[in-house]
Design a protein around this motif. Structure first.
Motif, PDB file in Angstrom:
ATOM      1  N   SER B 182       0.563  -1.000  -0.068  1.00 26.97           N
ATOM      2  CA  SER B 182       0.056  -0.049   0.058  1.00 26.97           C
ATOM      3  C   SER B 182       1.113   1.140   0.020  1.00 26.97           C
ATOM      4  O   SER B 182       1.558   1.497   1.064  1.00 26.97           O
ATOM      5  CB  SER B 182      -0.813  -0.049   1.326  1.00 26.97           C
ATOM      6  OG  SER B 182      -1.951  -0.813   1.163  1.00 26.97           O
ATOM      7  N   GLU B 238      -6.582   6.934  -0.593  1.00 24.01           N
ATOM      8  CA  GLU B 238      -7.422   6.195   0.044  1.00 24.01           C
ATOM      9  C   GLU B 238      -7.339   4.601  -0.367  1.00 24.01           C
ATOM     10  O   GLU B 238      -7.370   3.769   0.474  1.00 24.01           O
ATOM     11  CB  GLU B 238      -8.786   6.903  -0.290  1.00 24.01           C
ATOM     12  CG  GLU B 238      -9.077   8.270   0.771  1.00 24.01           C
ATOM     13  CD  GLU B 238     -10.222   9.149   0.120  1.00 24.01           C
ATOM     14  OE1 GLU B 238     -10.225   9.118  -1.151  1.00 24.01           O
ATOM     15  OE2 GLU B 238     -10.796   9.460   0.871  1.00 24.01           O
ATOM     16  N   SER B 239      -7.120   4.552  -1.779  1.00 22.03           N
ATOM     17  CA  SER B 239      -7.168   3.164  -2.237  1.00 22.03           C
ATOM     18  C   SER B 239      -6.211   2.530  -1.591  1.00 22.03           C
ATOM     19  O   SER B 239      -6.124   1.284  -1.378  1.00 22.03           O
ATOM     20  CB  SER B 239      -6.721   3.304  -3.727  1.00 22.03           C
ATOM     21  OG  SER B 239      -8.089   3.585  -4.587  1.00 22.03           O
ATOM     22  N   VAL B 242      -6.366   1.801   2.402  1.00 25.54           N
ATOM     23  CA  VAL B 242      -7.511   0.516   2.555  1.00 25.54           C
ATOM     24  C   VAL B 242      -6.769  -0.752   2.410  1.00 25.54           C
ATOM     25  O   VAL B 242      -7.093  -1.700   3.167  1.00 25.54           O
ATOM     26  CB  VAL B 242      -8.786   0.710   1.697  1.00 25.54           C
ATOM     27  CG1 VAL B 242      -9.533  -0.558   1.575  1.00 25.54           C
ATOM     28  CG2 VAL B 242      -9.618   2.163   2.062  1.00 25.54           C
ATOM     29  N   ASP B 246      -7.339  -3.226   5.670  1.00 26.44           N
ATOM     30  CA  ASP B 246      -8.121  -4.389   5.440  1.00 26.44           C
ATOM     31  C   ASP B 246      -7.591  -5.578   5.555  1.00 26.44           C
ATOM     32  O   ASP B 246      -8.002  -6.821   5.287  1.00 26.44           O
ATOM     33  CB  ASP B 246      -9.125  -4.139   4.412  1.00 26.44           C
ATOM     34  CG  ASP B 246     -10.125  -3.226   4.388  1.00 26.44           C
ATOM     35  OD1 ASP B 246     -10.146  -2.482   5.492  1.00 26.44           O
ATOM     36  OD2 ASP B 246     -11.223  -3.185   3.565  1.00 26.44           O
TER      37      ASP B 246
ATOM     38  N   ARG D  80     -13.846   3.045   8.107  1.00 25.29           N
ATOM     39  CA  ARG D  80     -13.498   3.720   6.802  1.00 25.29           C
ATOM     40  C   ARG D  80     -14.433   3.906   6.073  1.00 25.29           C
ATOM     41  O   ARG D  80     -15.299   3.100   5.611  1.00 25.29           O
ATOM     42  CB  ARG D  80     -12.002   3.228   6.328  1.00 25.29           C
ATOM     43  CG  ARG D  80     -11.048   3.267   7.100  1.00 25.29           C
ATOM     44  CD  ARG D  80      -9.925   2.660   6.243  1.00 25.29           C
ATOM     45  NE  ARG D  80      -8.559   2.562   7.210  1.00 25.29           N
ATOM     46  CZ  ARG D  80      -7.890   3.595   7.277  1.00 25.29           C
ATOM     47  NH1 ARG D  80      -7.707   4.644   6.530  1.00 25.29           N
ATOM     48  NH2 ARG D  80      -6.820   3.533   8.258  1.00 25.29           N
ATOM     49  N   ASN D  83     -14.002   0.832   2.123  1.00 16.37           N
ATOM     50  CA  ASN D  83     -13.485  -0.114   2.386  1.00 16.37           C
ATOM     51  C   ASN D  83     -13.563  -1.503   1.267  1.00 16.37           C
ATOM     52  O   ASN D  83     -14.157  -1.279   0.544  1.00 16.37           O
ATOM     53  CB  ASN D  83     -13.983  -0.817   3.686  1.00 16.37           C
ATOM     54  CG  ASN D  83     -15.532  -0.891   3.686  1.00 16.37           C
ATOM     55  OD1 ASN D  83     -16.065  -1.916   2.926  1.00 16.37           O
ATOM     56  ND2 ASN D  83     -16.202  -0.067   4.323  1.00 16.37           N
ATOM     57  N   THR D  84     -12.951  -2.530   1.500  1.00 20.32           N
ATOM     58  CA  THR D  84     -12.981  -3.471   0.337  1.00 20.32           C
ATOM     59  C   THR D  84     -14.195  -4.103   0.511  1.00 20.32           C
ATOM     60  O   THR D  84     -14.414  -4.963  -0.469  1.00 20.32           O
ATOM     61  CB  THR D  84     -11.814  -4.547   0.592  1.00 20.32           C
ATOM     62  OG1 THR D  84     -11.779  -5.127   1.946  1.00 20.32           O
ATOM     63  CG2 THR D  84     -10.547  -3.620   0.237  1.00 20.32           C
TER      64      THR D  84
END
Ligand SMILES: Nc1ncnc2c1ncn2[C@@H]1O[C@H](COP(=O)(O)OP(=O)(O)OP(=O)(O)O)[C@@H](O)[C@H]1O
Ligand SMILES: Nc1ncnc2c1ncn2[C@@H]1O[C@H](COP(=O)(O)OP(=O)(O)OP(=O)(O)O)[C@@H](O)[C@H]1O
Ligand SMILES: [Mg+2]
Ligand SMILES: [Mg+2]
Lengths: 343, 403, 377, 354, 377
Positions: B182, B238-239, B242, B246, D80, D83-84
């Protein structure tokens, strides 16, 4: 008593004759306070801005601190030879034009639907559809920035991803059905995600336009709906008896009847689009590479980021002049000031 | 909005009372000063506590305000109008830009007012707060980007670039929604480490030279390009964050401001310095957080100057404050003693190391013209629109044109 | 050119709570001009709209030339309609207004259409207006354009919904004659709605009188005027209105007298009348038209009754003499007879001119059942 | 007092009407079924209506998606925005913390959410020796009160200038009438972007006259910007009210002021409702100038909202931002809700069609 | 109760380019009912508005009871006005509408005002409507409320601007009688503007006919009807209109004949007439009213002329026979005379019934100068 009042009156009249203000003109008194307030808070700053545009002010401090010197029309000359100015001007006009066309189509469509005899609960829908009007622009624009996020997990990219899945699913369904040939999803149908909505020139422009349309549609819809309700039913019926189908009736009766209100709303929202600042600023500050700097953003950035206050003032003066000219023609040919002439 | 408590509770329309007449006949003149901040909530809360502590100790009064919006824009209008603060908190990259302002000046040279020995701060921090011989503030923390890793996926943090690539290879599978890294890799601030790894400078402050198109930077970009392949297909902040948050990527390259968030989301979070590229440590840009001295002080009372300098000296040199900040907010100390001392929390330690390898962001006003062309060049390379040499050449040309 | 048949036509609104049109049967012959008249809200417009196809009947059928068109959409029916407020397309020129129907319903070439419109305009005397827009026109001109627009399409059925009610009196008279002339010239079937009984009387070949959604009487104007089948029609047709008076039947041997003691009215019916019709011993409404009342300024004692003059309205060609018999009791007299207010005058009329309406059914008892049948389809 | 009562009644009526919507919907369906049964409407006919209504509903959903999306986000404080897992947060994570934050921690109502209670203070300075103080709070009233203060000034000044002006334009002829009106029309749209354009010029002017950080002046400023458009709008509306009402009043012996009060104002209500909303929004939503001219303790809600949007270094704190904005829009929504009918009729420009 | 005098009243608009009212002198006596009639745009409304004080005269004066009120504001004049569109305040109930004038111009207590309004409403038969709002009322009810509102103030002068023009024919007739009755009852001076000559004829004590801002004739209705001073008045007053025909004066010795060869018209004037009036050898316009034309279905050769029937319109009490003499040449005949279209009929009229208008001045040459003087103030 009587003679003295008569004398007083005569004297008053004599005074009255010397100024071009007669008893009939007292309506002016009702207007003057507004004009004064408006002028002192709106016109005066414009004149001041014009003065700044004639100086070499560099940053805010030199305006406020008074350290600027008059340089005549230098800023304007500089501006007209700056390619960024022309980029900005053309992208601004393009933005106004494209968004206006889409706005009109979208709003007329919505208004027609919300005025259609077969739609139940129209009144509620009309109340709901204009909700965006109630939210501050900074909020809605920020939301749209979120929706258009470059992020692959941004709303539009996710939606497009779902769309791709759908296409593939359908194609594979066909593939399964047509078992003697192998079918694969045509690339033309698939979207290449993620789309960097805010990092590509036209993608960003597209995002601006969509947002602008969304911001402006409620106002247009209210006006068009009101206009549609004023279309005499008999005109539609006359056309029906004349043998016109739905499309012809729309073109020949509905459209002409809402033409003026649509024009009116277009002029107003068009002028607002011209001054759009928040969308480009919040989205990507007129980027990428200053390619989408709408005129106000351009002026603002020159002032704040590049400390070219005089130049910035010149830009904004030109922008104001453009709006003035635009409104002038709009008012003249759109007969916006129709009511001006009758009393 | 935070205001000093008002006895009448009206809370409106009372401005700083710069001379504080009432107080001046008390003992050694206590003063009142105003300070603007733009911080995260938790940071601001802590600052407030420290201010209270300081006020209790000294009798000075420090008004802290958060004007919101873009702090520099606020300053641009407020200072010339005479409504500016006496001090504000921001990274050191504005020093050059504001120091060159005259008529009216924006900054206050506090060389004569400062009692602490500047050697108490690290060299980089010391340099950062000075410009052309003037001392325009005092530093209290620095920050830079470094490598985060998920300990559940990475057993041993990579030391070299190749090791890192190897681990990334294990995980990178975009079709399954998993990635190697990331990293908002097209942002020059984030990318600076690799770009400057071979010794090139994007902007050489000493020589006032643009180094974007130097061979070293081009070489650096080659390494960066390798990383491009392991990050989610779009490089926006942001991409990127995340994917790591996650649990879908083993690595992230980011700054200390994400520490708080990430600790909550990743059970076993590790932080380490960036791996070496061909044996070179990536030279990330580091920012130095500092208290600026505003030109408001020049016209103000000496007591105000005393109030603010006393506070800033106290705050930047108080070991307790500094280490607390390091613990809670990932602030990397710039106090020589602490940096040497090695008793920083592990996470902060990693950042501190990286700062050591890095270079301070140039503070020269010309730097304003560097960021955007470089970012665009990186985007073009990322999107395969241009090869790296051409992209950097073009960027350099654009920058030179603007300067 | 088509004949139009309304067969049990009925229209309800608001789920049957309002019955706007109540089972109307009417046959209009090819080329005939029928006026539909009645008070406001009686269902005239609704009927017309059903013929045009703008309103769907709740029950019943509309037939053109025997063909059921009930389910055919307005735009496909061979009708033209002239609306009360003209309904000219405000944004089109007169020419465009007039050619619109042709453009929509035929595939004529543009030149041909313009040719046709120009001919029609010439005929209507509006050829100089062709380039004007409707709001530059006066009321009468608008009306002409609306007519022209309807005619130029050569419809088979022509519908008018109070087309003259927005014009002033002078223009109204003028346009009336024009409409009639055009209708005859094109020999088209026409249905003309109005609430103005004078208009209805002068214009139609036949008159259809509606009240409360029900057809009351159909017939030629003079026939209706002279032999109204019921009290409603009698009161509605004719201006000034027929005078009504409550009378009681009194028998005195074979003599039958109609009396109203309150106003001193007494009228003896001739034997002939009494034997011809059946009279119950009850209260009837007697009707007599103002022009059938003779007023004598000198009272002889011979007259049916005497009355006091309230107001005398001179309208030039006649005088309206208001009498205090009932409110609005009016006699129309020669201009030479000009009693002063409060004068006592003699009032007389001929037996042949009176009508007697049944108190409950409202029907004229002097008409035979057969006559009534014939007049109310 | 009666104004308040009638407002409350109006609101109550609206709410009852709104609450009864499902019932009306039920009745509508019952009727449709009845009509189909009795053959008054064909199934095809009903199907067409249902289809069109569905199209309308879908359109609404699409149009309002952004608001829906952000509202769900506001209910998921702690996660967030992106999110995925998908666009919407997991409903299991829904909570009201963001709203709690707005009410009890942000500066929305009280600085730092420190609620107290109002208290009448006797004595003190000012024209009237009475003032409303606030007790039990250490920090004092928050941004909402600043906003309300600004909006009150804007509304008062706006109405005071716009209504007589529009009346004069519509009814009187006087020298320069045409020119001023023309100028107004030209300036109707210059307001919005103009304020950004003249931002710095404004600031320097204001600061030269010592008018910065003054809520009253700011309110006046917004009113000034709203004058041209609203005057013109109201004038257009008044043009469509027949003069004969005023003349009738005049012949009835009413003086000018009586005519205004008894006839003009009541007849102009829908137009007034429209400009009420527009003028309100002019003062309520603007933040750029407010932020430049005011110092933080005087910030209105709009500025607070903007600051929230730009608070994070790389990201917006979405959940709080959305919760804040929803509460921020609430007063406007209520005003609009009450005035909807008026607004719709007030915006239909009778003279505009054709 | 006041008499009203208009003294050289003049009104110009748009800096004198439009002269709406042109030096009108008119005296209206206390309690008199004067109707002002004329075609659209002739200045009727403007005149009325000057009397009400809603418009300032350019020149001339308005006097009430001899007192100059020209500079007195509308609200202070003792007048009440009924507007064409009623101008009922839509946001007030009927009661509030009616008490508004009292509230404004008197300092009566609320109960007293309501008392007065209630009495008036009872008189007008609208007492049940008092709580309704105007848009719930029908046209006639609105009209009644507007009247009531005006009367309840007990004004000295009552002004009406086409108050009935929005009502349908039946209601119009009804309301006319009502207005007259009320005016007489309250004995108030009234000025009534209309463009409908029939209304003007039936309602006023006197008639003032305006054209192009100028007063044409003032007089009692029958007087005006019988002796119109000029062609305009002749054509305007009377329905159906007077028929006009261009005629040439031909002298044959002492005999004077009026002829129009185109239509085969020839009429020999009696010696008496010829000596009484001066006739030039030129073209005059001959006027004769429809009801003065006798139609004979059998042609005897004795008649003034023959003509072909175009259309016959039966209106019940009479028949209108359209003849092809000129366009719109109309005879009004007994219902018993019903020639068919295209029949040739004989046309006759009495010498006493004809009018001869001067081609330039338009004045009736058969009226003496003196007579004309008297009729046109
Ligand atoms: N769309 C509708 N919905 C409900 N009721 C209606 C509708 N159209 C007409 N009506 C009612 O039907 C009845 C007849 O109306 P219609 O318009 O046919 O009358 P009309 O004879 O033309 O009257 P007018 O002379 O006033 O035009 C009236 O009671 C009217 O209220
Ligand atoms: N305010 C005005 N400004 C300019 N011209 C006016 C004005 N009022 C009336 N006129 C003109 O004065 C003339 C007389 O108008 P007025 O309204 O008195 O006519 P009227 O007899 O009442 O007509 P109508 O029967 O149509 O009501 C007309 O030509 C009209 O155009
Ligand atoms: Mg009708
Ligand atoms: Mg008039």
């Amino acid at each position: 008593m009587a003679s003295s009042t008569a004398g007083g009156k005569a004297a008053l009249e004599r005074v009255g004759e010397s100024v071009p203000f007669t008893r009939r003109d007292w309506g002016l008194l009702l207007v003057v306070p507004g004009v004064i307030l408006f002028s002192s808070f709106m016109l005066y700053p414009i004149f001041y801005l014009f003065y700044i545009s004639l100086t070499d002010a560099t940053f805010a401090g030199s305006v406020i601190g008074g350290g600027a010197e008059l340089t005549g029309l230098d800023n304007y000359v500089k501006l007209l030879t700056d390619s960024q100015f022309w980029t900005s001007m053309s992208v601004t006009w393009l933005f106004v034009a494209v968004s206006l066309v889409i706005k009109v189509f979208v709003s007329v469509g919505i208004a027609l639907l919300l005025n259609h005899a077969r739609v139940a609960g129209k009144r509620y829908m009309r109340a709901i559809v204009i909700v965006p009007l109630g939210f501050p622009a900074i909020f809605t624009i920020t939301i749209w920035r979120g929706m258009f996020s470059d992020a692959r997990f941004g709303v539009f990219n996710v939606v497009l991803g779902r769309y791709n899945e759908l296409v593939q699913w359908i194609v594979s369904g066909i593939d399964a059905a047509v078992f003697f040939a192998s079918v694969s999803a045509p690339q033309a149908l698939l979207v290449d995600i993620p789309i960097g909505f805010l990092s590509g020139r036209w993608e960003a422009f597209f995002a601006y336009v969509v947002t602008e349309v969304w911001l402006a549609y409620p106002f247009m819809v209210i006006i068009i709906v009101s206009a549609l309700q004023d279309v005499p039913r008999e005109l539609n019926e006359a056309a029906m008896v004349d043998g016109a189908g739905y499309l012809h009736r729309f073109v020949n009766v509905t459209l002409p009847a809402i033409k003026r209100p649509v024009l009116f709303a277009s002029i107003l929202t068009g002028a607002t689009s011209f001054q759009q600042f928040l969308i480009p600023w919040v989205f990507n500050q007129g980027g990428p590479a200053r390619q989408n700097e709408l005129i106000i953003v351009y002026g603002y950035r020159e002032a704040i980021t590049f400390n070219e206050f005089g130049l910035s003032a010149a830009i904004l003066i030109i922008a104001i002049a453009f709006i003035g000219v635009f409104m002038y023609f709009a008012v003249k040919y759109g007969r916006l000031a129709e009511g001006v002439d009758d009393s | 909005v935070t205001t000093e408590e008002e006895p009448d509770g009206a809370g409106q329309d009372d401005e700083t009372d710069p001379d504080g007449e009432a107080d001046s006949d008390d003992e050694a003149a206590t003063g009142q000063a105003m300070m603007w901040v733009d911080m995260l909530e938790a940071e601001e809360d802590d600052l407030e506590d420290y201010i209270a502590e300081f006020e209790a100790e000294t009798g000075h009064v420090i008004d802290k305000e958060a004007p919101g919006g873009e702090l520099d824009e606020q300053l641009e209008t407020a200072i010339p109008a005479g409504d500016g603060p006496d001090s504000w908190v921001w990274a050191h990259d504005w020093v050059g830009r504001f120091a060159v302002r005259e008529e009216p000046p924006f900054l206050y040279d506090a060389t004569d007012d400062i009692d602490v020995d500047l050697d108490a701060y690290t060299g980089a921090a010391r340099d950062a707060v000075q410009f052309d011989g003037g001392l325009y503030g005092l530093p209290f923390a620095s920050e830079t980007v470094t490598l985060f890793y998920n300990e559940d996926m990475v057993s041993e943090p990579p030391e070299t670039f190749d090791e890192m690539v190897e681990i990334m290879n294990d995980y990178h599978d975009p079709a399954a929604g998993e990635y190697g890294l990331s990293y908002p890799a097209t942002d020059p601030y984030f990318a600076s480490g690799f770009l400057q790894a071979y010794g090139g400078d994007l902007y050489d402050e000493g020589a006032h030279e643009v180094g974007v198109d130097s061979d070293e930077v081009k070489q650096g970009l080659e390494a960066l390009e390798t990383l491009f392949d392991y990050i989610p297909a779009d490089p926006s902040y942001e991409s990127q964050i995340v994917a790591f948050a996650d649990g879908l990527a083993p690595f992230a390259i980011n700054g200390p401001w994400e520490l708080g968030n990430l600790v909550e989301e990743i059970d076993n979070l590790g932080v380490t310095a960036l791996p070496t590229v061909d044996g070179n440590h990536p030279r990330t840009f580091s920012g130095v957080q500092m208290f600026y001295f505003s030109s408001m002080l020049a016209d103000g009372d000496q007591s105000t100057v005393d109030a603010i300098t006393d506070f800033v000296e106290w705050y930047t040199t108080n070991e307790e404050v500094v280490s607390n900040n390091a613990d809670h907010h990932g602030y990397i100390p710039v106090l020589e003693e602490l940096v040497e001392g090695n008793d920083l929390p592990a996470n902060v330690q990693a950042f501190a190391q990286q700062v050591d390898h890095g270079v301070p962001m140039p503070t020269h006003p010309n730097m304003d013209s560097v960021w955007i062309p470089v970012e665009e060049a990186l985007s073009r390379v990322f999107d395969d629109e241009q090869d790296r040499d051409a992209a950097l050449d073009q960027a350099a040309e654009e920058i030179r044109e603007q300067i | 050119m088509a004949d139009v048949t309304l067969d049990g036509l009925r229209k309800e609104f608001d789920r049957g709570t309002i019955v706007a049109v109540d089972d109307i049967d009417l046959e209009i012959e090819d080329g005939e001009f029928v006026t539909v008249v009645g008070p406001s809200g009686c269902g005239k417009t609704t009927t017309l709209r059903m013929v045009a196809g703008l309103e769907e009947p709740t029950a019943g059928r509309v037939l053109f030339d025997g063909e059921d068109v009930t389910d055919i959409h307005a735009k496909d029916r061979p009708v033209a309609m002239v609306f009360q407020n003209y309904a000219l397309y405000p944004h089109k020129t007169v020419l465009e207004n007039m050619e619109f129907g042709l453009r929509m319903s035929t595939d004529m070439a543009k030149e041909e259409r313009h040719e046709r419109v120009r001919e029609m305009a010439e005929m209507m005397g509006i050829e100089e207006l062709l380039e004007d827009s409707p709001d530059e026109l006066s009321g009468g001109q608008k009306q002409r354009v609306a007519l022209g627009r309807a005619i130029v399409r050569e419809p088979e059925v022509f519908l008018f919904d109070e087309p003259l009610s927005n014009l002033d009196a002078k223009l109204r008279t003028e346009m009336r004659a024009e409409i009639q002339k055009l209708q005859k010239e094109f020999d088209v079937t026409a249905m003309y709605v109005t609430h103005d009984q004078e208009e209805a009387m002068t214009m139609g070949d036949r008159l259809a009188i509606l009240d409360g959604g029900k057809l009351q009487q159909v017939g030629e104007p003079t026939e209706v005027y002279e032999n109204p089948v019921n009290e409603f029609v009698a009161g509605f047709i004719g201006s000034p209105s027929m005078n009504f008076l409550e009378v009681t039947v009194e028998r005195d041997g074979s003599a039958v007298r109609l009396t109203n003691r309150d106003v001193g009215f007494e009228f003896e019916l001739s034997q002939e009348y009494v034997t011809g019709h059946e009279l119950a011993d009850t209260t009837y409404t007697l009707g007599v038209r103002p022009e059938n009342i003779d007023i004598s300024e000198r009272i002889t004692g011979e007259e049916t009754m005497t009355a006091t003059v309230e107001v005398v309205e001179p309208i030039g060609s006649d005088n309206y003499v208001h009498l205090d018999v009932t409110p609005d009791f009016l006699a129309r007299s020669d201009p030479s007879i000009r009693p002063e207010p409060d004068d006592e005058v003699g009032v007389d009329f001929r037996e042949a001119d009176i009508h007697l309406f049944h108190p409950e059914t409202g029907k004229d008892v002097f008409l035979s059942e057969r006559e009534i049948e014939a007049a109310t389809p | 007092m009666s104004a308040i009562r009638s407002t409350v009644n109006l609101l109550y009526g609206k709410l009852v009407h709104f609450a009864a919507t499902p019932k009306r919907f039920g009745v509508m369906i019952q009727r449709t079924i009845y009509d189909v049964r009795t053959g008054q409407r064909s199934v095809l006919d009903v199907a067409k209506s249902v289809l069109m209504t569905l199209v309308g509903v879908v359109m609404l959903l699409v149009l309002l998606f952004p608001l829906y999306w952000i509202t769900t986000a506001s209910l998921a404080e702690g996660t967030r925005l992106f999110n995925t897992a998908g666009i919407f947060p997991d409903p299991a994570t829904y909570n009201l913390q963001a709203y709690h934050w707005v009410v009890f921690e942000s500066d929305f109502f009280f600085v730092d959410g420190d609620w107290g209670y109002p208290q009448l203070v006797i004595g003190g300075g000012g024209l009237i020796p009475l003032s409303v103080g606030w007790a039990g709070t250490e920090t004092g009233p928050g941004a909402l009160f600043n906003s309300l203060y600004i909006v009150s000034v804007t509304l008062a000044a706006g109405f005071l200038m716009v209504v007589p002006g529009a009346y004069a334009f519509s009814r009187k002829s006087f020298i320069a009438r045409k020119r001023i009106l023309y100028g107004y029309v030209l300036f109707t749209q210059i307001g919005a972007g103009l304020s950004i354009a003249t931002l710095v010029a404004l600031y320097s002017l204001f600061s030269a006259y010592g008018l910065t950080n003054n809520l009253f002046i700011l309110g006046l400023f917004y009113a000034a910007g709203a004058i041209p458009f609203n005057t013109w709008l109201l004038k257009t509306y008044m043009d469509n009210i027949p003069v004969s009402y005023e003349e009738a009043a005049m012949v009835d012996g009413a003086s000018f002021l009586q005519t205004i009060r008894e006839v003009i104002i009541p007849l102009t209500k829908p137009g007034l409702a429209v400009i009420l909303i527009f003028i309100w929004l002019a003062g309520w939503n603007e933040f750029i100038i407010a932020q430049t001219l005011l110092s933080p303790e005087n910030y209105p809600l709009s500025v607070e909202l903007y600051n929230l949007a730009t608070e994070g270094r790389f990201q917006t704190p979405w959940t709080r931002f959305a919760a804040f904005a929803n509460l921020f829009a609430l007063p406007v929504a209520i005003v609009y809700f009450m005035a909807q009918r008026s607004v719709e009729s007030g915006l239909s420009f009778g003279g505009m069609e054709g």
